[in-house]
Design a protein around this motif. Structure first.
Motif, mmCIF file in Angstrom:
data_model
loop_
_atom_site.group_PDB
_atom_site.id
_atom_site.type_symbol
_atom_site.label_atom_id
_atom_site.label_comp_id
_atom_site.label_asym_id
_atom_site.label_seq_id
_atom_site.Cartn_x
_atom_site.Cartn_y
_atom_site.Cartn_z
ATOM 1 N N VAL A 67 0.859 -1.187 0.000
ATOM 2 C CA VAL A 67 0.000 0.000 0.000
ATOM 3 C C VAL A 67 0.895 1.236 0.000
ATOM 4 C CG1 VAL A 67 -1.755 1.297 1.260
ATOM 5 C CG2 VAL A 67 -1.817 -1.208 1.257
ATOM 6 N N GLY A 68 0.646 2.135 -0.958
ATOM 7 C CA GLY A 68 1.466 3.341 -1.039
ATOM 8 C C GLY A 68 2.873 3.031 -1.522
ATOM 9 N N GLN A 69 3.849 3.783 -0.998
ATOM 10 C CA GLN A 69 5.270 3.626 -1.362
ATOM 11 C C GLN A 69 5.462 3.657 -2.878
ATOM 12 O OE1 GLN A 69 7.026 4.119 0.971
ATOM 13 N NE2 GLN A 69 6.356 3.087 2.844
ATOM 14 N N GLY A 93 9.962 -2.064 9.497
ATOM 15 C CA GLY A 93 8.526 -2.175 9.396
ATOM 16 C C GLY A 93 7.857 -1.372 8.302
ATOM 17 N N VAL A 94 8.644 -0.730 7.418
ATOM 18 C CA VAL A 94 8.026 0.065 6.340
ATOM 19 C C VAL A 94 8.043 -0.693 5.009
ATOM 20 C CG1 VAL A 94 8.418 2.338 7.365
ATOM 21 C CG2 VAL A 94 10.221 1.285 5.983
ATOM 22 N N ALA A 95 8.189 -2.006 5.077
ATOM 23 C CA ALA A 95 8.053 -2.903 3.915
ATOM 24 C C ALA A 95 9.221 -2.833 2.940
ATOM 25 C CB ALA A 95 6.741 -2.636 3.175
ATOM 26 N N PRO A 222 4.121 5.374 6.169
ATOM 27 C CA PRO A 222 2.886 5.566 5.394
ATOM 28 C C PRO A 222 2.030 6.665 6.008
ATOM 29 C CG PRO A 222 2.703 3.612 6.766
ATOM 30 C CD PRO A 222 4.114 4.092 6.913
ATOM 31 N N SER A 223 1.126 7.227 5.212
ATOM 32 C CA SER A 223 0.185 8.210 5.730
ATOM 33 C C SER A 223 -0.870 7.499 6.591
ATOM 34 C CB SER A 223 -0.500 8.955 4.580
ATOM 35 O OG SER A 223 -1.289 8.040 3.828
ATOM 36 N N ILE A 230 -3.658 -0.658 5.117
ATOM 37 C CA ILE A 230 -2.772 -1.790 5.432
ATOM 38 C C ILE A 230 -3.449 -2.718 6.443
ATOM 39 C CG2 ILE A 230 -0.595 -2.440 6.553
ATOM 40 C CD1 ILE A 230 0.606 0.153 5.358
ATOM 41 N N LEU A 231 -4.023 -2.134 7.479
ATOM 42 C CA LEU A 231 -4.706 -2.932 8.504
ATOM 43 C C LEU A 231 -5.913 -3.669 7.928
ATOM 44 C CD1 LEU A 231 -4.602 -0.335 11.418
ATOM 45 C CD2 LEU A 231 -3.250 -2.425 11.240
#
Length: 361
Positions: A67-69, A93-95, A222-223, A230-231
């Motif tokens: 998601v995002g990035q 933890g930011v993938a 992420p925002s 993500i959740l």
């Protein structure tokens, strides 16, 4: 100082005098349709439809999980097309690792992951010679670096001796062992991750190794909206593993073909001068102790071509260069101690340089 300040005013005055002459010409309006037709013919010289569709498919596959990035994904795809390695930096933890693994899954090529630790030896990466009792000869057993996509997790956790083992293979796509050269099968790309915050048990990468990375990609948090998504995605995924959701999109042959296509992208001479001016400024900048090498100029040029191709153009624009330059230059320059103490960042200096250099028209 006042004499220098007056120069721009004189230049603008001279430009104002000549402006009416330029505006009085009706030629641009009459030649406009012809210009558009010629540009259409120009853009059709290289067929980029397959490449664009492949990039869209890769993004769609990764979008099932990530998601995002968007910047990280785009830069990693550009690095593949321009045949360059990428250093991915961000807090845990930011993938970072997940994205690199999933991206490798979209490619039908060999993949290996190496977890760097303080006790890792060069032979653990490159391989080692083993004595064969049957033949009474030494045989070379290849290490995990013999792959197409190599993910190095926490690259700054290994000592200098182990990091140095990557110098030859990253630059020349080969290793030399016991006097014998072993070539890497194309494509060969290294994606490495590191944590910028952690200091204990880490070893800073030497400048010579940093220079071998095409990009240093900074991954932000992420925002709020992205984190909620993500959740929700994780909740609805239930027992499905992320890797199982990704399908291969490109083969090794297709990657090689697209890399050849990128080389054909047109870049005008004045844009080459623009790239050289940006790099040269880093060597004469009062804020910098160390500037970028010609390898940085080559990296900006090649990556700009890939960025143009992704956007369906067979020619590079100044915007492509401005978008690529920070990720290419940020890890190749060193601030002066004074600027470092002031809290100035390399990215900020690079941005100032880009804003200073006049964009060619």
């Amino acid at each position: 100082m006042e004499e220098n300040k007056s120069q721009p005013e004189d230049l603008s005055a001279n430009q104002a005098e000549h402006t009416p002459k330029t505006e009085a010409r009706p030629a641009p309006e009459t030649t406009n349709p012809t210009t558009e037709n010629s540009s259409l013919e120009f853009t059709s010289r290289i067929d980029l439809n397959d490449l664009q569709q492949a990039v869209a498919k890769i993004k769609a596959e990764l979008g099932k999980v990530i998601v995002g990035q968007h910047n990280m994904l785009e830069m990693l795809i550009v690095s593949i097309l321009s045949d360059g390695h990428s250093l991915i930096e961000g807090v845990p933890g930011v993938a970072k690792t997940v994205t690199a693994k999933l991206l490798a899954k979209t490619l039908a090529v060999d993949f290996s992951r190496i977890q760097f630790t303080p006790d890792l030896m060069p032979s653990d990466i490159l391989g080692t010679s083993v004595f064969n009792v049957k033949t009474s000869e030494f045989e070379f057993k290849k290490g995990p670096v013999f792959s197409n996509i190599v993910l190095i997790d926490e690259i700054n956790r290994a000592p200098a001796k182990t990091q140095a083992a990557l110098f030859e293979v990253m630059e020349e796509r080969q290793i030399t062992m016991d006097g014998t050269e072993y070539k890497m099968a194309p494509p060969f790309l290294v994606f490495a991750t590191q944590n910028p915050v952690e200091q204990e048990g880490t070893y800073a990468l030497p400048e010579a190794q940093l220079d071998r990375f095409l990009f240093k990609i900074n991954v932000p948090y992420p925002s709020l909206e992205e984190e909620i998504t993500i959740l929700e995605n994780e909740h609805h995924r239930e027992n499905k593993f992320a890797l199982e959701m990704i399908e291969p999109v490109l083969t090794a042959a297709q990657i090689a073909e697209y890399q050849k296509t990128i080389k054909k992208i047109i870049i005008e001479p004045h844009l080459l001068k623009y790239i050289a001016a940006i790099t040269d400024n880093t060597r004469n900048n009062a804020n910098l102790f160390l500037g970028a090498s010609p390898r940085a100029s080559l990296a900006i040029m090649n990556a700009s071509k890939a960025m143009a191709a992704i956007n369906g153009r067979d020619f590079v624009t100044p915007d492509d260069i401005k978008k690529i330059a920070p990720a290419v230059l940020g890890h190749r320059i060193l601030l002066t101690p004074e600027r470092e103490m002031e809290g100035i960042t390399p990215d900020r200096v690079v941005q100032q340089i880009i804003e200073t250099i006049e964009i060619p028209r």
